[in-house]
Design a protein around this motif. Structure first.
Motif, PDB file in Angstrom:
ATOM      1  N   VAL A   1       0.845  -1.194   0.000  1.00 21.28           N
ATOM      2  CA  VAL A   1       0.000   0.000   0.000  1.00 21.28           C
ATOM      3  C   VAL A   1       0.877   1.240   0.000  1.00 21.28           C
ATOM      4  O   VAL A   1       1.513   1.572   1.000  1.00 21.28           O
ATOM      5  N   ALA A   2       0.926   1.931  -1.126  1.00 18.18           N
ATOM      6  CA  ALA A   2       1.654   3.195  -1.246  1.00 18.18           C
ATOM      7  C   ALA A   2       1.157   3.867  -2.514  1.00 18.18           C
ATOM      8  O   ALA A   2       0.973   3.218  -3.546  1.00 18.18           O
ATOM      9  N   SER A   3       0.929   5.170  -2.453  1.00 18.75           N
ATOM     10  CA  SER A   3       0.405   5.872  -3.621  1.00 18.75           C
ATOM     11  C   SER A   3       1.331   6.948  -4.142  1.00 18.75           C
ATOM     12  O   SER A   3       1.162   7.416  -5.263  1.00 18.75           O
ATOM     13  N   THR A   4       2.335   7.348  -3.346  1.00 16.61           N
ATOM     14  CA  THR A   4       3.238   8.410  -3.765  1.00 16.61           C
ATOM     15  C   THR A   4       4.656   8.110  -3.315  1.00 16.61           C
ATOM     16  O   THR A   4       4.887   7.718  -2.168  1.00 16.61           O
ATOM     17  N   VAL A   5       5.599   8.289  -4.228  1.00 19.29           N
ATOM     18  CA  VAL A   5       7.022   8.219  -3.888  1.00 19.29           C
ATOM     19  C   VAL A   5       7.562   9.641  -3.906  1.00 19.29           C
ATOM     20  O   VAL A   5       7.483  10.328  -4.924  1.00 19.29           O
ATOM     21  N   THR A   6       8.099  10.087  -2.776  1.00 20.86           N
ATOM     22  CA  THR A   6       8.558  11.463  -2.660  1.00 20.86           C
ATOM     23  C   THR A   6      10.072  11.615  -2.703  1.00 20.86           C
ATOM     24  O   THR A   6      10.577  12.708  -2.961  1.00 20.86           O
ATOM     25  N   ASP A   7      10.818  10.531  -2.458  1.00 21.38           N
ATOM     26  CA  ASP A   7      12.279  10.661  -2.437  1.00 21.38           C
ATOM     27  C   ASP A   7      12.944   9.301  -2.558  1.00 21.38           C
ATOM     28  O   ASP A   7      12.348   8.270  -2.222  1.00 21.38           O
ATOM     29  N   ALA A   8      14.170   9.314  -3.061  1.00 17.18           N
ATOM     30  CA  ALA A   8      15.043   8.131  -3.065  1.00 17.18           C
ATOM     31  C   ALA A   8      16.405   8.600  -2.562  1.00 17.18           C
ATOM     32  O   ALA A   8      17.055   9.422  -3.203  1.00 17.18           O
ATOM     33  N   ARG A   9      16.807   8.099  -1.405  1.00 16.00           N
ATOM     34  CA  ARG A   9      18.007   8.588  -0.741  1.00 16.00           C
ATOM     35  C   ARG A   9      19.056   7.480  -0.638  1.00 16.00           C
ATOM     36  O   ARG A   9      18.735   6.344  -0.321  1.00 16.00           O
ATOM     37  N   LEU A  10      20.292   7.847  -0.846  1.00 17.12           N
ATOM     38  CA  LEU A  10      21.373   6.890  -0.687  1.00 17.12           C
ATOM     39  C   LEU A  10      21.547   6.525   0.784  1.00 17.12           C
ATOM     40  O   LEU A  10      21.398   7.360   1.675  1.00 17.12           O
ATOM     41  N   CYS A  11      21.859   5.269   1.028  1.00 17.81           N
ATOM     42  CA  CYS A  11      22.171   4.809   2.374  1.00 17.81           C
ATOM     43  C   CYS A  11      23.021   3.551   2.246  1.00 17.81           C
ATOM     44  O   CYS A  11      23.390   3.137   1.139  1.00 17.81           O
ATOM     45  N   TYR A  12      23.344   2.952   3.370  1.00 21.75           N
ATOM     46  CA  TYR A  12      24.003   1.647   3.400  1.00 21.75           C
ATOM     47  C   TYR A  12      23.044   0.642   4.034  1.00 21.75           C
ATOM     48  O   TYR A  12      22.161   1.006   4.810  1.00 21.75           O
TER      49      TYR A  12
END
Length: 276
Positions: A220-231
């Motif tokens: 359940v998700a309708s909006t993607v607001t960000d994609a952030r680098l991580c480990y």
């Protein structure tokens, strides 16, 4: 041909060469921007067809880091134990990669996998500052401190390595009536060895992996607001490593995409439930 004229010709040739190189570089960057824009448009359309909104700013152009191989740092563990328990420490090797520490404030166990827990009357009075200082000293982000009217509460802070957050690595503080009674989590060594491998997924690749997961699991998700680098912290016995990863921020919860395998984990910081 006199020397002055020859010098001018050489300068002209070098200037033309530099101009050609600059023009080629500009063309290459323009082509990369065009390719990135087309990718962003195609991704946005793909998400739209599946009933989701993809914020254009979520498609980062940042390059993921290489993986990192970590080696246990017992000196750092002793430093952390002294911070929590006081300087008058006694220590013992319990076997199996477990070290026990005892001090005036309590006792602690540290494991070869990076996991640790400390219990006792670890801090009183200035508990919030104590927890913030621990996080600054041992590479955690600032904790989101929430205490009730009685001065009690449980709160966490994520680990940080090379200025990037580390998914699967947190520290948890337990406060009871103004006394810090327990601290547990994973203690990361402060330095490791770069472990180059396959080229990690870009933000676009991570978003595609997330969208595939959503189709298969009906997340359940309708909006993607960000994609952030991580480990992503990975442990196998006493071995610890960090894999490049992407944190996909949605309107319901965060998802984490392993940049090497494409495996997606939903709400791992809260539930640890894998959906890959």
């Amino acid at each position: 041909m006199d020397r002055c004229r020859l010098k001018n010709i050489i300068i002209l040739i070098l200037a033309l060469l530099n101009a050609f190189l600059l023009f080629s570089l500009a063309q290459r960057r323009a082509a990369e921007r065009d390719a990135f824009r087309r990718t962003a448009e195609q991704l946005s359309l793909l998400f739209q067809e599946d009933g989701m909104t993809l914020d254009p700013g979520a498609i980062s152009r940042a390059a993921p880091p290489d993986g990192v191989s970590l080696t246990r740092d017992t000196a750092l563990e002793e430093q952390a134990a002294a911070f929590l328990l006081g300087s008058a420490l006694s220590s013992s090797d319990q076997g199996g990669g477990i070290f026990h520490y005892a001090g005036e404030a309590g006792e602690a166990l540290f494991r070869s996998s990076g996991g640790f827990e400390a219990v006792g009357a670890l801090a009183e009075g200035d508990v919030e500052d104590f927890c913030r200082d621990f996080c600054r000293t041992f590479s955690y982000d600032a904790p989101a401190i929430r205490l009730d009217e009685a001065g009690s509460g449980v709160f966490t802070a994520p680990g940080v390595y090379g200025k990037l957050p580390v998914f699967n690595c947190t520290v948890t503080f337990t406060v009871e009536h103004g006394v810090l009674t327990a601290v547990s989590g994973t203690l990361l060594p402060k330095s490791g060895t770069t472990a180059p491998g396959d080229r990690p997924l870009s933000a676009a690749g991570a978003l595609l992996a997330f969208q595939q997961m959503r189709r298969e699991s009906a997340a359940v998700a309708s909006t993607v607001t960000d994609a952030r680098l991580c480990y992503e912290l990975q442990t196998a016995g006493a071995a610890m490593s960090l894999a490049p990863a992407w944190q996909i921020v949605t309107d319901t919860e965060d998802y984490y995409v392993n940049g090497l395998t494409g495996a997606v984990t939903a709400g791992a910081a809260r539930t640890g439930e894998s959906v890959s």
